[in-house]
Design an enzyme around this catalytic site. Structure first.
Site, short mmCIF file in Angstrom:
data_model
loop_
_atom_site.label_atom_id
_atom_site.label_comp_id
_atom_site.label_asym_id
_atom_site.label_seq_id
_atom_site.Cartn_x
_atom_site.Cartn_y
_atom_site.Cartn_z
CE LYS A 1 64.07 38.03 74.32
NZ LYS A 1 63.19 39.26 73.93
CE1 TYR B 1 62.66 13.29 50.61
CE2 TYR B 1 64.25 14.67 51.78
CZ TYR B 1 63.72 13.54 51.76
OH TYR B 1 63.60 12.58 52.47
C1 LIG Z 1 64.20 40.12 73.94
C2 LIG Z 1 64.05 41.60 74.53
C3 LIG Z 1 65.32 42.01 75.03
C4 LIG Z 1 66.44 42.00 74.26
O1 LIG Z 1 66.42 42.19 72.97
P1 LIG Z 1 67.91 42.52 72.04
O2 LIG Z 1 67.40 42.98 70.72
O3 LIG Z 1 68.20 40.90 71.62
O4 LIG Z 1 68.86 43.00 72.53
C5 LIG Z 1 65.13 43.23 75.91
N1 LIG Z 1 63.89 43.70 76.48
C6 LIG Z 1 62.72 42.90 75.96
C7 LIG Z 1 61.53 43.29 76.74
C8 LIG Z 1 62.79 41.77 75.36
O5 LIG Z 1 61.58 41.28 74.83
#
Ligand SMILES: *Cc1c(COP(=O)(O)O)cnc(C)c1O
Length: 380
Positions: free
Chosen positions: A41, A261
């Site tokens: 994702k 800044y």
């Molecule tokens: C983001 C996510 C993962 C992966 O999580 P990590 O901590 O990056 O391994 C797995 N399952 C779900 C439902 C997630 O939202």
């Protein structure tokens, strides 16, 4: 540095696909005989899903988790036809036909989503596979036990919606000592037994390094693939990302000269300063103003003054006068500064640093080519 400067960019993000693949193998062998999926994702946590996903596919990964339909559409053509793409955020109203046409697996998180997916299955006159998520104690996404029981009691459901997976998500997987992990596992096992034919998944990266009871049939790591170990112990993950920024300008300033800044920083003595071409618009956290670091061959270069949108200023005084010149690159992430170091200094987690990086940097993939890319090169 010997590498010619690419004048299009002021910083570069190097993604080591060989290290990514090595991390996949490390996790896959640790959790065997459970299968290893991959969470890609948010553009594979900012690294580039269209390069990350096929590299993992060639490593044997067949189940890919994205958050949104758009992410599934963006990566599908990089994978073989036997790969499954699971949409974690669920089935948005209006997404049903596109999901079904592409064979994506929506995660059914609520009764309303189950109803719409079943409705389409009936309309098309064919079963539509999906993933069912149940909430085991995080109160984020998924059906509660009562809703799951009602579904299990309806024999038509499993005919219309063959379950490719039943899943839940852990709230504290990165804290192995928390009692909540075992409580969520027990809750999940009870609900899962209502759907005995469906494979099960509970573990993200943190869960992959909890006991084997958490591995079930499929593990879905994200952050560990990208080089960050979720716990303080366990098999090390190979660093996947390196970030370097170009020196735009070097200047010597006298004591008392103020920088950046707000003129927050005042040079305590004569200093040699470098302005680097990376800022908060590149995902370098603004909270690192006056506290973070860049590095050059093991020497820390403190960030002075505030982080600008497109630049930061670092102190080179500790280096030999000719150690760096305008146009050279210095390290922001690499052997001397890890994602965990930057996250600690910025008061956040490695996930947030990683997912914000790279939108404006030159992105270079090293360490591995897909077979398709290699074949193309040979043909030329
Ligand atoms: C983001 C996510 C993962 C992966 O999580 P990590 O901590 O990056 O391994 C797995 N399952 C779900 C439902 C997630 O939202």
């Amino acid at each position: 540095m010997s590498r010619p400067i690419n004048a299009m960019f002021s910083s570069r993000l190097t993604v080591d696909l060989g290290a990514l693949r090595a991390n996949y193998r490390t996790i896959a062998s640790h959790i065997a005989p459970a299968a290893c999926g991959a969470t890609i994702k948010a553009d594979a946590y900012g690294l580039g899903a269209r390069d990350v996903a096929p590299a993992l596919y060639e490593e044997g990964c067949r189940t890919f988790f994205v958050a949104q339909l758009r992410e599934a559409l963006g990566v599908a053509d990089t994978l073989g036809g036997d790969a499954e793409i699971v949409i974690l955020n669920g089935l948005d109203p209006g997404a049903e036909a596109v999901c079904a046409a592409h064979g994506f697996l929506p995660v059914l998180n609520a009764d309303s989503q189950v109803g719409r997916w079943r409705g389409l299955a009936r309309a098309l006159g064919k079963p539509l596979p999906a993933v069912l998520q149940v909430d085991s104690g995080m109160a984020r996404l998924g059906l509660d036990a009562v809703a799951a029981q009602a579904l299990a009691a309806d024999p038509a459901f499993i005919q219309e919606v063959p379950l490719r997976l039943i899943m839940t998500h852990l709230a504290c997987a990165d804290e192995p000592g928390r009692a909540a992990n075992a409580e969520q596992l027990a809750c999940f096992q009870e609900i899962r037994s209502l759907f005995p034919a469906a494979p099960a998944s509970i573990a993200n990266s943190g869960g992959a390094f909890l006991s084997s009871a958490f591995h079930c049939d499929l593990v879905r790591p994200g952050i560990a693939l990208y080089g960050v170990h979720p716990h303080s112990s366990g098999p090390p993950m190979a660093p996947v990302v390196r970030l370097d920024a170009r020196i735009l300008q070097i200047r010597d300033v006298e004591a008392g000269v103020r920088v950046g800044y707000g003129l927050d920083y005042a040079a305590p003595s004569r200093r040699r300063l470098a302005t680097l071409g990376i800022g908060y618009a590149d995902g370098w956290p603004r909270s690192l103003g006056g506290t973070g670091s860049a590095w050059h061959t093991g020497q820390r270069l403190p960030i002075v003054g505030r982080i600008s949108m497109d630049s930061i200023t670092v102190d080179l005084t500790a280096l030999a006068p000719d150690a760096l010149a305008e146009g050279d690159f210095v390290e922001l992430l690499g052997p001397f500064q890890s994602l965990a170091d930057v996250a600690r200094d910025a008061g956040t987690i490695a996930y947030e640093i990683l997912t914000r990086l790279g939108t404006r940097s030159e992105r270079i993939f090293t360490g591995y080519q897909t077979a398709a890319a290699a074949a193309l090169e040979t043909a030329q």
